[in-house]
Write a protein that holds these residues in place. Sequence first.
Motif, mmCIF file in Angstrom:
data_model
loop_
_atom_site.group_PDB
_atom_site.id
_atom_site.type_symbol
_atom_site.label_atom_id
_atom_site.label_comp_id
_atom_site.label_asym_id
_atom_site.label_seq_id
_atom_site.Cartn_x
_atom_site.Cartn_y
_atom_site.Cartn_z
ATOM 1 N N GLU B 81 -1.083 3.201 -10.156
ATOM 2 C CA GLU B 81 -1.946 2.694 -9.360
ATOM 3 C C GLU B 81 -2.382 1.211 -9.545
ATOM 4 O O GLU B 81 -2.781 0.669 -8.511
ATOM 5 C CB GLU B 81 -3.334 3.401 -9.818
ATOM 6 C CG GLU B 81 -4.084 4.053 -8.559
ATOM 7 C CD GLU B 81 -3.421 5.052 -7.545
ATOM 8 O OE1 GLU B 81 -3.186 4.635 -6.510
ATOM 9 O OE2 GLU B 81 -2.809 5.979 -8.199
ATOM 10 N N ARG B 84 -0.643 -0.773 -7.115
ATOM 11 C CA ARG B 84 -0.470 -0.270 -5.758
ATOM 12 C C ARG B 84 -0.348 -1.481 -4.842
ATOM 13 O O ARG B 84 0.004 -1.333 -3.646
ATOM 14 C CB ARG B 84 -1.314 1.026 -5.319
ATOM 15 C CG ARG B 84 -1.331 1.513 -4.259
ATOM 16 C CD ARG B 84 -2.017 2.808 -3.987
ATOM 17 N NE ARG B 84 -1.937 3.979 -4.883
ATOM 18 C CZ ARG B 84 -0.974 4.723 -4.337
ATOM 19 N NH1 ARG B 84 -0.221 4.598 -3.317
ATOM 20 N NH2 ARG B 84 -0.742 5.896 -5.113
ATOM 21 N N LYS B 85 -1.482 -2.124 -4.817
ATOM 22 C CA LYS B 85 -1.449 -3.289 -3.789
ATOM 23 C C LYS B 85 -0.499 -4.093 -3.832
ATOM 24 O O LYS B 85 -0.367 -4.682 -2.753
ATOM 25 C CB LYS B 85 -2.761 -4.019 -4.328
ATOM 26 C CG LYS B 85 -2.714 -4.922 -5.472
ATOM 27 C CD LYS B 85 -3.810 -5.819 -5.476
ATOM 28 C CE LYS B 85 -5.096 -5.260 -5.863
ATOM 29 N NZ LYS B 85 -4.989 -4.448 -7.029
ATOM 30 N N TRP B 87 2.570 -2.955 -3.374
ATOM 31 C CA TRP B 87 3.345 -2.265 -1.952
ATOM 32 C C TRP B 87 2.666 -1.179 -1.384
ATOM 33 O O TRP B 87 3.478 -1.035 -0.370
ATOM 34 C CB TRP B 87 4.619 -1.778 -3.270
ATOM 35 C CG TRP B 87 3.994 -0.651 -4.183
ATOM 36 C CD1 TRP B 87 3.697 -1.032 -5.486
ATOM 37 C CD2 TRP B 87 3.614 0.647 -4.184
ATOM 38 N NE1 TRP B 87 3.303 0.108 -5.934
ATOM 39 C CE2 TRP B 87 3.226 1.154 -5.311
ATOM 40 C CE3 TRP B 87 3.934 1.645 -2.905
ATOM 41 C CZ2 TRP B 87 2.976 2.578 -5.625
ATOM 42 C CZ3 TRP B 87 3.736 2.757 -3.244
ATOM 43 C CH2 TRP B 87 3.129 3.270 -4.495
ATOM 44 N N LYS B 90 3.051 -0.914 2.781
ATOM 45 C CA LYS B 90 4.076 -0.561 3.187
ATOM 46 C C LYS B 90 4.187 0.771 3.628
ATOM 47 O O LYS B 90 5.100 1.145 4.604
ATOM 48 C CB LYS B 90 5.461 -1.134 2.304
ATOM 49 C CG LYS B 90 5.319 -2.418 2.248
ATOM 50 C CD LYS B 90 6.797 -2.822 1.866
ATOM 51 C CE LYS B 90 7.135 -4.347 1.807
ATOM 52 N NZ LYS B 90 6.127 -5.083 0.580
ATOM 53 N N PHE B 91 3.508 1.698 2.811
ATOM 54 C CA PHE B 91 3.714 3.180 3.213
ATOM 55 C C PHE B 91 2.370 3.995 3.415
ATOM 56 O O PHE B 91 2.594 4.766 4.413
ATOM 57 C CB PHE B 91 4.158 3.612 1.632
ATOM 58 C CG PHE B 91 5.579 3.456 1.137
ATOM 59 C CD1 PHE B 91 6.428 3.751 1.808
ATOM 60 C CD2 PHE B 91 5.710 2.385 0.361
ATOM 61 C CE1 PHE B 91 8.019 3.474 1.470
ATOM 62 C CE2 PHE B 91 6.677 1.881 -0.118
ATOM 63 C CZ PHE B 91 8.018 2.457 0.518
ATOM 64 N N ASP B 92 1.209 3.416 2.980
ATOM 65 C CA ASP B 92 0.154 4.282 3.403
ATOM 66 C C ASP B 92 -0.989 3.257 3.373
ATOM 67 O O ASP B 92 -1.070 2.207 3.082
ATOM 68 C CB ASP B 92 -0.139 5.458 2.661
ATOM 69 C CG ASP B 92 -0.171 5.090 1.119
ATOM 70 O OD1 ASP B 92 0.414 5.802 0.300
ATOM 71 O OD2 ASP B 92 -0.657 4.176 0.666
ATOM 72 N N ARG B 93 -2.501 4.004 3.573
ATOM 73 C CA ARG B 93 -3.373 3.153 3.477
ATOM 74 C C ARG B 93 -4.112 3.198 2.028
ATOM 75 O O ARG B 93 -5.278 2.585 2.107
ATOM 76 C CB ARG B 93 -4.329 3.783 4.437
ATOM 77 C CG ARG B 93 -4.066 3.678 6.053
ATOM 78 C CD ARG B 93 -4.765 4.449 6.680
ATOM 79 N NE ARG B 93 -6.272 4.178 6.353
ATOM 80 C CZ ARG B 93 -7.271 5.318 6.506
ATOM 81 N NH1 ARG B 93 -6.950 6.470 7.096
ATOM 82 N NH2 ARG B 93 -8.398 4.882 6.281
ATOM 83 N N MET B 94 -3.647 3.608 1.015
ATOM 84 C CA MET B 94 -4.303 3.917 -0.126
ATOM 85 C C MET B 94 -4.827 2.469 -0.877
ATOM 86 O O MET B 94 -5.981 2.536 -1.401
ATOM 87 C CB MET B 94 -3.205 4.215 -1.171
ATOM 88 C CG MET B 94 -3.936 4.851 -2.302
ATOM 89 S SD MET B 94 -4.983 6.025 -1.945
ATOM 90 C CE MET B 94 -3.879 7.465 -1.289
ATOM 91 N N ASP B 96 -6.460 0.153 0.882
ATOM 92 C CA ASP B 96 -7.594 0.063 1.722
ATOM 93 C C ASP B 96 -8.545 0.769 1.003
ATOM 94 O O ASP B 96 -9.772 0.400 0.848
ATOM 95 C CB ASP B 96 -7.689 0.290 2.912
ATOM 96 C CG ASP B 96 -6.267 -0.432 3.903
ATOM 97 O OD1 ASP B 96 -6.785 -1.311 4.486
ATOM 98 O OD2 ASP B 96 -5.163 -0.395 3.445
ATOM 99 N N ILE B 97 -8.108 2.114 0.767
ATOM 100 C CA ILE B 97 -9.244 3.048 0.209
ATOM 101 C C ILE B 97 -9.578 2.693 -1.130
ATOM 102 O O ILE B 97 -10.753 2.879 -1.615
ATOM 103 C CB ILE B 97 -8.482 4.350 0.094
ATOM 104 C CG1 ILE B 97 -7.850 4.691 1.425
ATOM 105 C CG2 ILE B 97 -9.096 5.458 -0.680
ATOM 106 C CD1 ILE B 97 -8.971 5.054 2.386
ATOM 107 N N LEU B 98 -8.657 2.007 -1.859
ATOM 108 C CA LEU B 98 -9.045 1.429 -3.241
ATOM 109 C C LEU B 98 -10.004 0.400 -3.407
ATOM 110 O O LEU B 98 -10.930 0.224 -3.878
ATOM 111 C CB LEU B 98 -7.908 1.230 -4.140
ATOM 112 C CG LEU B 98 -6.831 2.580 -4.425
ATOM 113 C CD1 LEU B 98 -5.739 1.947 -4.924
ATOM 114 C CD2 LEU B 98 -7.629 3.039 -5.574
ATOM 115 N N LEU B 101 -13.247 2.108 -2.827
ATOM 116 C CA LEU B 101 -13.787 2.414 -3.758
ATOM 117 C C LEU B 101 -14.315 1.493 -4.553
ATOM 118 O O LEU B 101 -15.394 1.755 -5.312
ATOM 119 C CB LEU B 101 -12.523 3.093 -4.544
ATOM 120 C CG LEU B 101 -12.323 4.690 -4.374
ATOM 121 C CD1 LEU B 101 -11.261 5.164 -5.255
ATOM 122 C CD2 LEU B 101 -13.692 5.396 -4.578
#
Lengths: 121, 121
Positions: B81, B84-85, B87, B90-94, B96-98, B101
């Motif tokens: 985690e 995550r920022k 990479w 490139k795959f999902d919106r996670m 942004d979500i983080l 949060l």
Amino acid sequence: MRRDVFQAIADPTRRDIINLIAYKPLNLNSIADNFEVSRPAISQHIKILMECGLIEMKKQGRERYCEAKLEQLHEVSQWIEQYRKLWADKFDRMDDILEELKNAPPKSSPEGRTQNNANKA
Amino acid sequence: MRRDVFQAIADPTRRDIINLIAYKPLNLNSIADNFEVSRPAISQHIKILMECGLIEMKKQGRERYCEAKLEQLHEVSQWIEQYRKLWADKFDRMDDILEELKNAPPKSSPEGRTQNNANKA
DNA sequence: ATAATAGGTAAGCATTCGCTTACGCAAATT
DNA sequence: AATTTGCGTAAGCGAATGCTTACCTATTAT
């Protein structure tokens, strides 16, 4: 000689290497300076990390700069993610977020992704 | 004999075992039936998974039911985690979500958690 | 009581892993 | 040109891994 991301990050030294160069590329000797083990040992770890795509080398004169390319961590992340609802709320709000993700329309993603479609629990 | 979660999930057979029992506990022989390798081999994998807390055994008569306890995956998840920022988008919106949060106040969590406080990138 | 079933574990073995030392070569220094 | 620096890689070695067969103890079935 299995060579996958799960295997690659299983070794603590390799995780430390990733930690070290995640935000700033370093050449091999600089990396090795941060560890107790010999330079060739580090070189071999780097090779493994390269072989599964977690690192890229930029040749610059006689130096090789190692740059973290962590996209491949996606594979591990995905594997864990599918089980998150089985444990996540014990630690954080991520499962709520994932629920939202499934219900909300995608934000900035075109076609070519079949993400949260098969969730059988 | 290192025994940590990273190591445990590095083996594909062990990941398959987790897959198999994630949503429904099975006794050891039932698990072994799903694999090519021998029962003792599976038994040893189960032992490793138990030793790092990914599986619990419920003794029931002469049978041992193996139940997945995937909380320990949190350690791996957290490690990934933090990058995550680097990479994720490139795959999902996670990512942004983080971000959300971090900026939003916690929803249903009291004290005792120092989660997203140190993020130095 | 005897036999069958579930499963733990030791011993042995081939392979892999992580490390070292030793050597080689290309780029940079002098 | 000679030396130093950066780094790849082969060879060798001890330890760990993953597997097998063999054997053992409990629980259940007959």
